[in-house]
Design a protein around this motif. Structure first.
Motif, PDB file in Angstrom:
ATOM      1  N   GLN A 148     -23.495  35.866  19.273  1.00 51.87           N
ATOM      2  CA  GLN A 148     -23.375  34.503  18.749  1.00 51.87           C
ATOM      3  C   GLN A 148     -22.153  34.364  17.854  1.00 51.87           C
ATOM      4  OE1 GLN A 148     -25.430  31.929  19.636  1.00 51.87           O
ATOM      5  NE2 GLN A 148     -26.348  33.368  21.061  1.00 51.87           N
ATOM      6  N   MET A 149     -21.923  35.351  16.989  1.00 53.01           N
ATOM      7  CA  MET A 149     -20.785  35.294  16.073  1.00 53.01           C
ATOM      8  C   MET A 149     -19.456  35.400  16.817  1.00 53.01           C
ATOM      9  SD  MET A 149     -22.394  37.624  12.988  1.00 53.01           S
ATOM     10  CE  MET A 149     -21.093  37.285  11.775  1.00 53.01           C
ATOM     11  N   LEU A 150     -19.419  36.238  17.844  1.00 53.23           N
ATOM     12  CA  LEU A 150     -18.196  36.371  18.643  1.00 53.23           C
ATOM     13  C   LEU A 150     -17.894  35.086  19.402  1.00 53.23           C
ATOM     14  CD1 LEU A 150     -18.782  39.981  19.987  1.00 53.23           C
ATOM     15  CD2 LEU A 150     -16.877  39.294  18.514  1.00 53.23           C
ATOM     16  N   ASP A 153     -14.224  31.473  25.089  1.00 48.14           N
ATOM     17  CA  ASP A 153     -13.522  30.470  25.901  1.00 48.14           C
ATOM     18  C   ASP A 153     -14.517  29.537  26.582  1.00 48.14           C
ATOM     19  OD1 ASP A 153     -11.151  31.578  25.145  1.00 48.14           O
ATOM     20  OD2 ASP A 153     -10.801  32.643  27.030  1.00 48.14           O
ATOM     21  N   LEU A 154     -15.613  30.104  27.108  1.00 42.71           N
ATOM     22  CA  LEU A 154     -16.628  29.279  27.760  1.00 42.71           C
ATOM     23  C   LEU A 154     -17.231  28.296  26.763  1.00 42.71           C
ATOM     24  CD1 LEU A 154     -18.554  28.443  29.993  1.00 42.71           C
ATOM     25  CD2 LEU A 154     -19.927  30.477  29.500  1.00 42.71           C
ATOM     26  N   ARG A 155     -17.531  28.791  25.561  1.00 44.27           N
ATOM     27  CA  ARG A 155     -18.112  27.911  24.550  1.00 44.27           C
ATOM     28  C   ARG A 155     -17.136  26.794  24.192  1.00 44.27           C
ATOM     29  NH1 ARG A 155     -22.282  27.936  20.854  1.00 44.27           N
ATOM     30  NH2 ARG A 155     -23.002  29.974  21.532  1.00 44.27           N
ATOM     31  N   MET A 193     -25.135  27.155  27.081  1.00 45.51           N
ATOM     32  CA  MET A 193     -24.967  28.598  26.938  1.00 45.51           C
ATOM     33  C   MET A 193     -26.267  29.327  27.273  1.00 45.51           C
ATOM     34  SD  MET A 193     -21.794  29.124  26.106  1.00 45.51           S
ATOM     35  CE  MET A 193     -21.850  30.841  25.594  1.00 45.51           C
ATOM     36  N   GLN A 194     -27.379  28.793  26.836  1.00 38.59           N
ATOM     37  CA  GLN A 194     -28.670  29.406  27.130  1.00 38.59           C
ATOM     38  C   GLN A 194     -28.929  29.439  28.631  1.00 38.59           C
ATOM     39  OE1 GLN A 194     -31.297  26.970  24.823  1.00 38.59           O
ATOM     40  NE2 GLN A 194     -30.792  27.970  22.879  1.00 38.59           N
ATOM     41  N   LEU A 195     -28.618  28.349  29.311  1.00 38.35           N
ATOM     42  CA  LEU A 195     -28.826  28.294  30.751  1.00 38.35           C
ATOM     43  C   LEU A 195     -27.922  29.288  31.469  1.00 38.35           C
ATOM     44  CD1 LEU A 195     -30.545  26.641  32.785  1.00 38.35           C
ATOM     45  CD2 LEU A 195     -28.502  25.282  33.199  1.00 38.35           C
ATOM     46  N   ALA A 196     -26.694  29.452  30.968  1.00 39.93           N
ATOM     47  CA  ALA A 196     -25.778  30.426  31.561  1.00 39.93           C
ATOM     48  C   ALA A 196     -26.352  31.830  31.461  1.00 39.93           C
ATOM     49  CB  ALA A 196     -24.414  30.364  30.862  1.00 39.93           C
ATOM     50  N   ARG A 197     -26.953  32.145  30.325  1.00 41.41           N
ATOM     51  CA  ARG A 197     -27.529  33.479  30.152  1.00 41.41           C
ATOM     52  C   ARG A 197     -28.763  33.671  31.038  1.00 41.41           C
ATOM     53  NH1 ARG A 197     -26.545  32.337  24.528  1.00 41.41           N
ATOM     54  NH2 ARG A 197     -24.736  33.492  23.797  1.00 41.41           N
ATOM     55  N   VAL A 198     -29.635  32.687  31.035  1.00 39.35           N
ATOM     56  CA  VAL A 198     -30.871  32.803  31.825  1.00 39.35           C
ATOM     57  C   VAL A 198     -30.554  33.016  33.302  1.00 39.35           C
ATOM     58  CG1 VAL A 198     -32.897  31.536  32.649  1.00 39.35           C
ATOM     59  CG2 VAL A 198     -32.308  31.489  30.222  1.00 39.35           C
ATOM     60  N   LEU A 201     -19.896  23.019  36.984  1.00 38.56           N
ATOM     61  CA  LEU A 201     -20.053  21.583  36.792  1.00 38.56           C
ATOM     62  C   LEU A 201     -21.365  21.270  36.069  1.00 38.56           C
ATOM     63  CD1 LEU A 201     -19.157  18.634  37.469  1.00 38.56           C
ATOM     64  CD2 LEU A 201     -20.495  18.861  39.570  1.00 38.56           C
ATOM     65  N   ALA A 202     -22.448  21.891  36.517  1.00 42.45           N
ATOM     66  CA  ALA A 202     -23.746  21.640  35.892  1.00 42.45           C
ATOM     67  C   ALA A 202     -23.739  22.074  34.429  1.00 42.45           C
ATOM     68  CB  ALA A 202     -24.850  22.356  36.660  1.00 42.45           C
ATOM     69  N   LEU A 203     -23.136  23.237  34.136  1.00 45.09           N
ATOM     70  CA  LEU A 203     -23.051  23.693  32.749  1.00 45.09           C
ATOM     71  C   LEU A 203     -22.264  22.702  31.903  1.00 45.09           C
ATOM     72  CD1 LEU A 203     -22.353  27.525  32.984  1.00 45.09           C
ATOM     73  CD2 LEU A 203     -24.462  26.407  32.261  1.00 45.09           C
ATOM     74  N   TYR A 204     -21.140  22.250  32.439  1.00 46.96           N
ATOM     75  CA  TYR A 204     -20.307  21.277  31.723  1.00 46.96           C
ATOM     76  C   TYR A 204     -21.116  20.022  31.399  1.00 46.96           C
ATOM     77  CZ  TYR A 204     -16.472  17.993  30.888  1.00 46.96           C
ATOM     78  OH  TYR A 204     -15.655  17.043  30.338  1.00 46.96           O
ATOM     79  N   LEU A 205     -21.834  19.525  32.380  1.00 55.65           N
ATOM     80  CA  LEU A 205     -22.587  18.286  32.191  1.00 55.65           C
ATOM     81  C   LEU A 205     -23.751  18.478  31.222  1.00 55.65           C
ATOM     82  CD1 LEU A 205     -22.542  17.090  35.900  1.00 55.65           C
ATOM     83  CD2 LEU A 205     -21.243  16.090  33.994  1.00 55.65           C
ATOM     84  N   ILE A 206     -24.399  19.630  31.287  1.00 58.10           N
ATOM     85  CA  ILE A 206     -25.482  19.910  30.343  1.00 58.10           C
ATOM     86  C   ILE A 206     -24.935  19.987  28.929  1.00 58.10           C
ATOM     87  CG2 ILE A 206     -27.150  21.680  29.622  1.00 58.10           C
ATOM     88  CD1 ILE A 206     -27.531  22.191  32.698  1.00 58.10           C
ATOM     89  N   ALA A 207     -23.769  20.630  28.757  1.00 59.50           N
ATOM     90  CA  ALA A 207     -23.145  20.682  27.433  1.00 59.50           C
ATOM     91  C   ALA A 207     -22.829  19.289  26.935  1.00 59.50           C
ATOM     92  CB  ALA A 207     -21.874  21.524  27.488  1.00 59.50           C
ATOM     93  N   ARG A 208     -22.381  18.463  27.832  1.00 55.35           N
ATOM     94  CA  ARG A 208     -21.964  17.117  27.448  1.00 55.35           C
ATOM     95  C   ARG A 208     -23.152  16.227  27.083  1.00 55.35           C
ATOM     96  NH1 ARG A 208     -17.237  13.736  30.521  1.00 55.35           N
ATOM     97  NH2 ARG A 208     -17.614  11.690  29.591  1.00 55.35           N
TER      98      ARG A 208
END
Length: 351
Positions: free
Chosen positions: A293-295, A338-340, A204-209, A189-196
């Protein structure tokens, strides 16, 4: 970005606190929103970046309270002190599923209705959807919640279309009602909202960190070797900067050595002393990060990506990628591409 309401600064986020919640979700979301933009800058450049979202904790009266798991929470302000939030987040509601809420959340429900009418996005984690339903925001809408609360939500609010199998539901006018299921789906949910609100790349950066893995294949796919490791050695730093944009050169180590004015042997020794890795391993790491990044962001064939990165042999590239990332390029694309796409769709809801 989501809205012109915060044109003078980052989006204003209000996280609702009440006694019937837990600190983990409340402060977990609070931390994520503050970390967006900030932590990536620290990892990449050695200096924290600006936080891309402004998050505060609010409660009915603004006074300190003890939440369900015994943690003392000190809200930043009371509900009526926060004008026009862009986003309101409701953490989970720690109540017996069949227990009527009665009038105990009347103040919060009235505030949620006002915020929604004013254009805010209202989001809930886990059983927090009960509060959205109690406020009348979910009538006629699709919704999801923790699996243990789906039956109660459907029975007590028959006008809500409960979709228990879904972990994330976006509904309402302007797609401004967002609900996540149970457990750690508050992270999704947090990732979705940050993307939005702050953009796909920030999410994506937060997901990796934070090593967030929606499909539980391990931590390694999120690990990122910084392509700009901080060093006080000016010659090696110069070589690193060169490698960040010339990684596809056919003989990168020789080119970096020439750039520094050192013999190749001396350069390799000095580079290893400074960075802890060989120059060639560093170039491979930079290439792998570019490949990720390209993938994620393109539909280029894997063979074409390998060629773009400077690998004539696509099978060698695939073996190297799998060795370093623990996923084949194809599996990485399915997972993070898919996540992106999900996060890009979230960003699209901002408009």
């Amino acid at each position: 970005m989501h809205s012109a309401r915060s044109a003078g600064g980052p989006p204003r986020v209000a996280i609702l606190a009440f006694a019937e919640t837990s600190a983990s979700v409340l402060y977990g979301m609070h931390d994520f929103f503050h970390a967006a933009g900030r932590d990536w800058g620290l990892i990449e450049h050695g200096t924290p970046g600006p936080s891309l979202m402004a998050s505060v904790v609010v409660s009915a009266d603004g006074t300190p309270l003890t939440v369900a798991n015994g943690v003392r929470v000190c809200p930043d302000c009371r509900l009526d002190a926060l004008a026009e939030p862009d986003l309101v987040c409701i953490p989970e509601l720690a109540v017996v599923p069949t227990e009527p809420l009665g009038a105990r959340f009347d103040a919060e429900c009235a505030w949620l209705r006002d915020a929604y009418a004013g254009g805010a996005v209202i989001a809930s984690a886990c059983s927090g959807a009960l509060l959205m339903a109690q406020a009348g925001l979910l009538d006629g809408e699709a919704a999801t919640t923790h699996w243990a609360f789906c039956g109660a939500l459907a029975e007590r609010f028959p006008e809500v279309r409960v979709q228990c199998q879904r972990s994330l539901v976006v509904a309402g006018d302007g797609q401004r009602l967002v609900m996540a299921g149970g457990g750690t789906t508050w992270q999704d949910l947090a990732l979705y909202l940050i993307a939005r609100f702050a953009g796909v790349e920030a999410a994506m950066q937060l997901a990796r960190v934070n090593l967030i893995d929606w499909h539980h294949v391990g931590q390694q796919p999120f690990a990122r070797l910084s392509a700009s490791r901080q060093t006080d050695d000016a010659l090696i730093a110069r070589a690193q900067v060169w490698a960040a944009t010339h990684y596809a050169e056919p003989a990168p180590v020789a080119a970096m050595a020439e750039l520094t004015g050192l013999s190749e042997r001396a350069f390799v020794r000095r580079f290893r002393q400074v960075t802890g890795m060989s120059p060639l391993a560093y170039v491979h790491a930079v290439r792998i990060e570019e490949a990720k990044q390209m993938l994620e962001a393109t539909r280029l064939p894997i063979e074409a990506i390998a060629e773009e990165l400077g690998y004539e042999d696509a099978s060698f590239f695939s073996r190297l990628f799998k060795r370093e990332v623990k996923l084949t390029p194809a599996r990485y694309r399915r997972k993070f591409g898919d996540l992106r796409e999900v996060l890009r769709e979230a960003a699209g809801h901002a408009h």
